[in-house]
Design an enzyme around this catalytic site. Structure first.
Site, PDB file in Angstrom:
ATOM      1  N   ALA A  87       0.820  -1.214   0.000  1.00  0.00           N
ATOM      2  CA  ALA A  87       0.000   0.000   0.000  1.00  0.00           C
ATOM      3  C   ALA A  87       0.857   1.269   0.000  1.00  0.00           C
ATOM      4  CB  ALA A  87      -0.924  -0.015   1.208  1.00  0.00           C
ATOM      5  N   HIS A  88       0.174   2.408  -0.022  1.00  0.00           N
ATOM      6  CA  HIS A  88       0.852   3.699  -0.150  1.00  0.00           C
ATOM      7  C   HIS A  88       1.764   3.988   1.033  1.00  0.00           C
ATOM      8  CE1 HIS A  88      -2.918   5.787   1.802  1.00  0.00           C
ATOM      9  NE2 HIS A  88      -2.537   4.704   2.443  1.00  0.00           N
ATOM     10  N   ASN A  89       2.924   4.563   0.709  1.00  0.00           N
ATOM     11  CA  ASN A  89       3.907   5.022   1.695  1.00  0.00           C
ATOM     12  C   ASN A  89       4.543   3.903   2.510  1.00  0.00           C
ATOM     13  OD1 ASN A  89       1.847   7.573   1.471  1.00  0.00           O
ATOM     14  ND2 ASN A  89       3.971   8.233   1.751  1.00  0.00           N
TER      15      ASN A  89
END
Length: 338
Positions: free
Chosen positions: A242-244
Site C-alpha cells: 500500500a501507499h507510503n
C-alpha cells in the site's frame, strides 16, 4: 544457438574439466532429463544415481565428489556445485537477454523520451513522454510506461507490466508479468453524509537496485513522497504493497502478503505467504514471520521469529498450539467433573 566448450564453462565457474574440455554444450537441463549437448549439476546426494545414467554432455559436481560406478559423461568440478549452477543459469539468461536489442516498429514512444544503448522494446509497448530508460533495458510486449518514469540500466520489464507516471526503477531490477507499479493508493476521507472523498495520491513508487517484483504484484504510489522498496528486496507474486510503505534492503516476501499503508519493514526480513500487516507500524531488521500471520503492532526486537494471528513469538505460538490440541480432551474431563 549459443554454444560453449566445457573449458569455457569451467573458466566461467572457476572449475576444472574432467573429461573432454572441447566438448560443446548449448542448453541446461535436470540431470535425470538431460540429453546430449546439455549440462546438468549434482549437489544433492539423493540424485547421485542419475549421474551414472544421464545423457548430459557434462555434469557440474563438487570437488570432492567420488563416483561409485563408471561414468559416461564429462565432469566440471567446482567448490560448490549448487552455487556454480546458479551462476551458470544467471549467465545463460543474461546472454539470451543481451541478444535481444532494437525497437519494434509497432511500439509507441512519445516525444521527449530517451532510450539508452542496447535497449529492447517489444511490439505493442507504450512509452509516455519524457521517460528515461537506461542501457540494456528489456521491455516486453503490452507494457505501459507512463510519463516521466525513470528505468535504470539492465532492468527487465516483462509482458503486461504497468508503470504509472513518475515512478523510479533502479538498476538490475526484474518486474514480472502483470505487475502494477504506482497505482493509486487506497486513501479516502469519510464525509458527514457517510460517503468517502478520494484523497489524491500524488507521490511515486521507487524501486532501488536489484529489486525483483513477482507477477501480478501491486505497489501503490504514495499519498505524498514515495512508497519505497529498498535495494535487493524480493517480492513474490500476488503481493499488495500500500501507499507510503517502506520495505528494507534484502527483505524477501512470499506470495499473497498484504501490507497496509505507511508500514515500515526492516532490512533482511523473511516474510511467509499470506501474512497481513496493519498500517502505521514498524518491523525490526532480520525479523522472520511465518505464513498466514497477522501483524497488528510494531515489532521492535531485531531478529525475532513470529507466528500466528495475532502474531506472537514463534516459541510461544508452538506452546499455545500444543495446548489447543489438548482442549477437546480437557473439555471432556471438565464436563465429567461438573
Amino acid at each position: 544457438m549459443l554454444k560453449f566448450t566445457l573449458e569455457q564453462v569451467a573458466q566461467m565457474l572457476g572449475g576444472t574439466v574432467e573429461g573432454n574440455p572441447h566438448a560443446e554444450v548449448f542448453t541446461i537441463a535436470k540431470i535425470q532429463e538431460a540429453q546430449e549437448g546439455s549440462i546438468a549439476f549434482l549437489a544433492n546426494p539423493k540424485y547421485e544415481p542419475f549421474i551414472y545414467t544421464t545423457q548430459a554432455t557434462a555434469v557440474i559436481v563438487n570437488q570432492d565428489f567420488e563416483p561409485k560406478q563408471a561414468l559416461h559423461t564429462n565432469l566440471i568440478r567446482v567448490k560448490d556445485a549448487y552455487l556454480a549452477f546458479t551462476r551458470l543459469l544467471e549467465q545463460y539468461q543474461q546472454l539470451k537477454q543481451d541478444a535481444q536489442q532494437g525497437i519494434a516498429a509497432n511500439a509507441h514512444i512519445e516525444e521527449g523520451s530517451r532510450l539508452g544503448e542496447g535497449v529492447y522494446v517489444a511490439p505493442f509497448v507504450y512509452i509516455g513522454k519524457n521517460v528515461r530508460i537506461g542501457k540494456h533495458v528489456k521491455i516486453y510486449p503490452h507494457t505501459f510506461i507512463g510519463d516521466n518514469v525513470s528505468i535504470d540500466d539492465h532492468t527487465v520489464i516483462h509482458a503486461g507490466v504497468k508503470i504509472y507516471e513518475g515512478c523510479v526503477i533502479g538498476k538490475h531490477c526484474v518486474i514480472h508479468a502483470g505487475a502494477v507499479i504506482g497505482s493509486e493508493g487506497f486513501g479516502f476521507a469519510p464525509q458527514e453524509d457517510g460517503s468517502y472523498r478520494p484523497i489524491p495520491q500524488v507521490g511515486i513508487v521507487k524501486l532501488e537496485d536489484y529489486v525483483r517484483v513477482g507477477a501480478n504484484t501491486t505497489i501503490d504510489r504514495a499519498t505524498l513522497g514515495k512508497t519505497l522498496v529498498k535495494q535487493g528486496a524480493k517480492l513474490d507474486n500476488l503481493i499488495q504493497v500500500a501507499h507510503n510503505v517502506i520495505i528494507g534492503k534484502h527483505t524477501v516476501i512470499a506470495a499473497q502478503t498484504g501490507i497496509a499503508g505507511s508500514t515500515e519493514i526492516g532490512n533482511h526480513c523473511m516474510i511467509g505467504g499470506q501474512v497481513g500487516f496493519v498500517g502505521h507500524i514498524k518491523v525490526a531488521d532480520k525479523t522472520i514471520i511465518g505464513a498466514q500471520s497477522g501483524i497488528l503492532d510494531t515489532i521492535s526486537e531485531e531478529g525475532g521469529k513470529w507466528q500466528g494471528s495475532p502474531a506472537m513469538p514463534m516459541s510461544k505460538y508452538y506452546r499455545v498450539q500444543a495446548v489447543l490440541r489438548k482442549l477437546p480432551e480437557l473439555w471432556r474431563k471438565l464436563n465429567q467433573l461438573s
